[in-house]
Design a protein around this motif. Structure first.
Motif, PDB file in Angstrom:
ATOM      1  N   ARG A   1       0.846  -1.190   0.000  1.00 34.64           N
ATOM      2  CA  ARG A   1       0.000   0.000   0.000  1.00 34.64           C
ATOM      3  C   ARG A   1       0.881   1.239   0.000  1.00 34.64           C
TER       4      ARG A   1
ATOM      5  N   ARG B   1       0.041   7.072   1.815  1.00 37.46           N
ATOM      6  CA  ARG B   1      -1.241   7.750   1.972  1.00 37.46           C
ATOM      7  C   ARG B   1      -2.354   6.759   2.341  1.00 37.46           C
ATOM      8  N   GLU B   2      -2.375   5.611   1.664  1.00 37.09           N
ATOM      9  CA  GLU B   2      -3.418   4.625   1.961  1.00 37.09           C
ATOM     10  C   GLU B   2      -3.321   4.130   3.400  1.00 37.09           C
ATOM     11  N   GLU B   3      -2.074   3.823   3.846  1.00 43.12           N
ATOM     12  CA  GLU B   3      -1.896   3.321   5.216  1.00 43.12           C
ATOM     13  C   GLU B   3      -2.346   4.357   6.241  1.00 43.12           C
TER      14      GLU B   3
ATOM     15  N   GLU C   1      -4.369   6.970   5.840  1.00 40.72           N
ATOM     16  CA  GLU C   1      -5.783   7.333   5.794  1.00 40.72           C
ATOM     17  C   GLU C   1      -6.687   6.205   6.277  1.00 40.72           C
ATOM     18  N   MET C   2      -6.228   4.953   6.089  1.00 40.13           N
ATOM     19  CA  MET C   2      -6.941   3.799   6.655  1.00 40.13           C
ATOM     20  C   MET C   2      -7.127   3.946   8.159  1.00 40.13           C
TER      21      MET C   2
ATOM     22  N   SER D   1       0.105  11.240  -5.926  1.00 35.70           N
ATOM     23  CA  SER D   1       0.852  10.026  -5.623  1.00 35.70           C
ATOM     24  C   SER D   1       1.681   9.624  -6.843  1.00 35.70           C
TER      25      SER D   1
ATOM     26  N   GLU E   1      -7.649  -3.537  -6.873  1.00 29.13           N
ATOM     27  CA  GLU E   1      -8.516  -2.433  -6.448  1.00 29.13           C
ATOM     28  C   GLU E   1      -9.976  -2.699  -6.731  1.00 29.13           C
TER      29      GLU E   1
END
Lengths: 248, 248
Positions: free
Chosen positions: A91, A94-96, A98-99, A169, B248
């Motif tokens: 990931r 940002r994904e980590e 925001e999760m 990103s 995804e």
């Protein structure tokens, strides 16, 4: 339940012993972040220490940022904003972030074109001569967490310098605009000491621990498309992995 | 191919600049462990430096342990005995070390019976009151690499103190003699600074980086059977993981 034991026979100030006991409990997760902290009265009762001693320990811990007083509510364990990465799937930062309900942001420090070197030749082969080199600082909420140097072969991403790499990103750009199909990544983790330059950006002291993460990302065909060297703050970054026991 | 570039315009001794360049190349894997190192003549030619300067840099690197002279053969990059762990399957230290052709050994520093505490209650629940606490030092060949504190509920392993825990794997004993079926483990990695006591055992300086690995091992039913806190030498330990890009 003597949760705040001190030893009166050793030549170490009692407030300091109490402080260290509390720090240990915070670091080991017994007192959790954002959790309400016991009142002065409770600590006095459980430790057998004087009000002055207990107050001094708590005041010091507030000054050092371990505890915080919230007006009209009580004393809380400061959120250290530990940054957890699940090593289950590849990931993005940002994904980590925001999760887990925080806000991520990125600051591009520079992007430049460089010639290949011995290390890059080992990864990408000798045919690729030119690379973009990016230096980015990544924040979780307002805190700098990761400083990352990234190399991308120029022939995969001609014109990359025209993008706003603070607000977009890199992976998204590579996928959407350059048609790169990301397959997998190989990562290596090493515990290290921060260098002077990085300490400055990451807002930590010299000699502080960092997690050095080397990543080579490959496309679906197994061709390397990106190499990065990430320095992650040791006081914030935690990597989690679940391993199944091998069958024999 | 100027592989040994130095900058004569900065106020830093040339032998020292050369030394730092070589250390970087060793650390980044450009010069690999156990690989033959270029001769003095080659370095003189590629760097344009004097024989005295080159010799001083190499002598210092030999003294600092980066290079070693092998009589009648040449100069080699010292094997740093990097210890690689593949985070693919749950393997024991011994298995990882022996897979890579080294010899592992373990020294039991102590085993004692302790009462539960807040941290252990969080992991194992409040019903389990007594634990074995083991402190073990693990070696790769002759080098201490890992210091690990392990907690095992006494009711799962009554009599554990009678085993030779220096020469037998804890997992093997739990499996064979106590009928434990190991299922999976959850690990958390943090980069940290060694404390004074651990530095002594691990034979590293105070302030050196370590990888702190917290592991909870579960049986096949998901019941926690072991909790350990491992301090792995940062200069030796590398953790590798391969991650697939999420669909995804």
């Amino acid at each position: 339940m003597n949760n705040f034991k001190v030893n009166k026979d050793i030549p170490m100030p009692l407030y300091y012993q109490l402080q260290q006991t509390i720090i240990e409990k915070i670091n080991s997760g017994i007192f959790e972040e954002n959790e309400i902290f016991p009142t002065e009265q409770v600590i006095i009762k459980e430790s057998g220490l004087s009000r002055t001693t207990v107050r001094q320990a708590i005041d010091n811990l507030v000054n050092e940022g371990y505890l915080e007083k919230r007006r009209g509510v009580g004393t809380f364990v400061t959120s250290r904003k530990r940054n957890y990465w699940d090593l289950e799937k590849l990931r993005s930062f940002r994904e980590e972030v925001e999760m887990r309900g925080s806000v991520s942001s990125t600051k591009l420090l520079f992007i430049e074109k460089i010639d290949s070197n011995e290390k890059l030749e080992k990864i990408f082969g000798e045919d690729i001569k030119k690379f973009y080199k990016l230096e980015r600082l990544r924040y979780r909420d307002e805190t700098p967490v990761i400083l990352v140097t990234t190399y991308v072969p120029m022939n995969y991403a001609e014109g990359l310098e025209k993008y706003d790499l603070s607000n977009n990103s890199l992976f998204d750009i590579l996928k959407k605009d350059y048609g790169v199909k990301i397959g997998y990544a190989e990562k290596e983790f090493r515990s290290n000491i921060v260098d002077k330059n990085d300490a400055n950006y990451l807002d930590i002291g010299e000699g502080a621990p960092i997690q050095k993460v080397d990543t080579i990302t490959y496309d679906e065909k197994g061709i390397p498309i990106e190499y990065s060297i990430s320095r992650d703050r040791g006081d914030i970054s935690v990597y989690k992995v679940r391993l199944n026991y091998k069958s024999e």
